[in-house]
Design a protein around this motif. Structure first.
Motif, PDB file in Angstrom:
ATOM      1  N   THR A 142       0.117   6.443 -40.381  1.00  0.00           N
ATOM      2  CA  THR A 142       1.086   5.731 -39.544  1.00  0.00           C
ATOM      3  C   THR A 142       0.375   4.828 -38.544  1.00  0.00           C
ATOM      4  O   THR A 142       0.746   3.667 -38.369  1.00  0.00           O
ATOM      5  N   LEU A 143      -0.657   5.356 -37.891  1.00  0.00           N
ATOM      6  CA  LEU A 143      -1.400   4.548 -36.923  1.00  0.00           C
ATOM      7  C   LEU A 143      -2.144   3.392 -37.599  1.00  0.00           C
ATOM      8  O   LEU A 143      -2.259   2.312 -37.024  1.00  0.00           O
ATOM      9  N   THR A 144      -2.611   3.604 -38.812  1.00  0.00           N
ATOM     10  CA  THR A 144      -3.278   2.530 -39.541  1.00  0.00           C
ATOM     11  C   THR A 144      -2.291   1.421 -39.891  1.00  0.00           C
ATOM     12  O   THR A 144      -2.594   0.228 -39.725  1.00  0.00           O
ATOM     13  N   ILE A 145      -1.113   1.792 -40.361  1.00  0.00           N
ATOM     14  CA  ILE A 145      -0.089   0.794 -40.681  1.00  0.00           C
ATOM     15  C   ILE A 145       0.336   0.047 -39.418  1.00  0.00           C
ATOM     16  O   ILE A 145       0.515  -1.178 -39.438  1.00  0.00           O
ATOM     17  N   MET A 146       0.482   0.771 -38.309  1.00  0.00           N
ATOM     18  CA  MET A 146       0.831   0.116 -37.045  1.00  0.00           C
ATOM     19  C   MET A 146      -0.268  -0.854 -36.624  1.00  0.00           C
ATOM     20  O   MET A 146       0.020  -1.948 -36.140  1.00  0.00           O
TER      21      MET A 146
ATOM     22  N   VAL B 130     -13.240   7.841 -43.258  1.00  0.00           N
ATOM     23  CA  VAL B 130     -13.338   9.106 -42.532  1.00  0.00           C
ATOM     24  C   VAL B 130     -12.289  10.095 -43.024  1.00  0.00           C
ATOM     25  O   VAL B 130     -12.561  11.283 -43.213  1.00  0.00           O
ATOM     26  N   TYR B 131     -11.073   9.616 -43.257  1.00  0.00           N
ATOM     27  CA  TYR B 131      -9.957  10.495 -43.615  1.00  0.00           C
ATOM     28  C   TYR B 131      -9.709  10.616 -45.118  1.00  0.00           C
ATOM     29  O   TYR B 131      -8.820  11.342 -45.524  1.00  0.00           O
ATOM     30  N   ARG B 132     -10.463   9.943 -45.955  1.00  0.00           N
ATOM     31  CA  ARG B 132     -10.112   9.888 -47.385  1.00  0.00           C
ATOM     32  C   ARG B 132     -10.112  11.239 -48.065  1.00  0.00           C
ATOM     33  O   ARG B 132      -9.373  11.450 -49.014  1.00  0.00           O
ATOM     34  N   ASN B 133     -10.899  12.182 -47.626  1.00  0.00           N
ATOM     35  CA  ASN B 133     -10.947  13.509 -48.253  1.00  0.00           C
ATOM     36  C   ASN B 133     -10.036  14.519 -47.575  1.00  0.00           C
ATOM     37  O   ASN B 133      -9.975  15.664 -47.996  1.00  0.00           O
ATOM     38  N   ARG B 134      -9.336  14.095 -46.524  1.00  0.00           N
ATOM     39  CA  ARG B 134      -8.485  15.017 -45.779  1.00  0.00           C
ATOM     40  C   ARG B 134      -7.115  15.181 -46.374  1.00  0.00           C
ATOM     41  O   ARG B 134      -6.432  16.154 -46.102  1.00  0.00           O
TER      42      ARG B 134
ATOM     43  N   ASN C 248      -7.706   7.024 -34.108  1.00  0.00           N
ATOM     44  CA  ASN C 248      -7.818   7.771 -35.364  1.00  0.00           C
ATOM     45  C   ASN C 248      -9.222   8.322 -35.564  1.00  0.00           C
ATOM     46  O   ASN C 248      -9.395   9.474 -35.958  1.00  0.00           O
ATOM     47  N   ILE C 249     -10.213   7.507 -35.318  1.00  0.00           N
ATOM     48  CA  ILE C 249     -11.603   7.924 -35.533  1.00  0.00           C
ATOM     49  C   ILE C 249     -11.985   9.030 -34.552  1.00  0.00           C
ATOM     50  O   ILE C 249     -12.618  10.020 -34.938  1.00  0.00           O
ATOM     51  N   PHE C 250     -11.587   8.900 -33.299  1.00  0.00           N
ATOM     52  CA  PHE C 250     -11.937   9.910 -32.306  1.00  0.00           C
ATOM     53  C   PHE C 250     -11.162  11.207 -32.490  1.00  0.00           C
ATOM     54  O   PHE C 250     -11.609  12.261 -32.057  1.00  0.00           O
ATOM     55  N   ARG C 251     -10.001  11.161 -33.133  1.00  0.00           N
ATOM     56  CA  ARG C 251      -9.204  12.365 -33.364  1.00  0.00           C
ATOM     57  C   ARG C 251      -9.507  13.014 -34.701  1.00  0.00           C
ATOM     58  O   ARG C 251      -8.780  13.908 -35.137  1.00  0.00           O
ATOM     59  N   TYR C 252     -10.579  12.626 -35.343  1.00  0.00           N
ATOM     60  CA  TYR C 252     -10.929  13.153 -36.656  1.00  0.00           C
ATOM     61  C   TYR C 252     -11.079  14.678 -36.634  1.00  0.00           C
ATOM     62  O   TYR C 252     -10.611  15.366 -37.530  1.00  0.00           O
ATOM     63  N   GLU C 253     -11.712  15.203 -35.628  1.00  0.00           N
ATOM     64  CA  GLU C 253     -11.958  16.648 -35.543  1.00  0.00           C
ATOM     65  C   GLU C 253     -10.677  17.454 -35.320  1.00  0.00           C
ATOM     66  O   GLU C 253     -10.633  18.632 -35.627  1.00  0.00           O
ATOM     67  N   LYS C 254      -9.635  16.829 -34.798  1.00  0.00           N
ATOM     68  CA  LYS C 254      -8.390  17.543 -34.500  1.00  0.00           C
ATOM     69  C   LYS C 254      -7.413  17.537 -35.671  1.00  0.00           C
ATOM     70  O   LYS C 254      -6.255  17.884 -35.509  1.00  0.00           O
TER      71      LYS C 254
END
Length: 101
Positions: free
Chosen positions: A36-40, A96-100, A23-29
């Motif tokens: 879903t990945l966080t829940i997993m 990282v994703y909270r504003n997305r 998730n962190i490395f795919r932030y730019e994409k």
């Protein structure tokens, strides 16, 4: 049986750390499935910890006291590291994703 529980715990524990790293490395994409990945990741951590408890129970059931005495410090410390690491990595993902969304 105990060997399979330990192997399953190891695989799920590693997966619990790899998923937030992805998730962190795919932030730019603009990853849309980060929730879903966080829940997993949290689920894998939970199942991994359950496997460790089950492994401990199996050793008690067969009365393998020497194995319990030899491994109890690891059985306590490694799951704590897994839990803390999973929480930290998923917290970083959230920030990282909270504003997305």
């Amino acid at each position: 049986m105990i060997g399979w529980l330990n192997l399953g715990s190891l695989v799920l524990g590693v997966s619990a750390w790899v998923l937030p790293a992805i998730n962190i490395f795919r932030y730019e994409k603009q990853s849309k499935n980060w929730i879903t990945l966080t829940i997993m990741s949290v689920s894998f951590c939970t199942i991994s910890l359950f496997f460790q408890i089950w492994s401990f129970y199996e050793r008690v059931k067969i009365e393998d006291w020497s194995a319990l005495m030899d491994t109890v410090s690891i059985i306590v410390s490694i799951p704590a590291v897994l839990l803390i690491g999973t929480i930290l990595l998923n917290a970083i993902t959230f920030f990282v994703y909270r504003n997305r969304t």
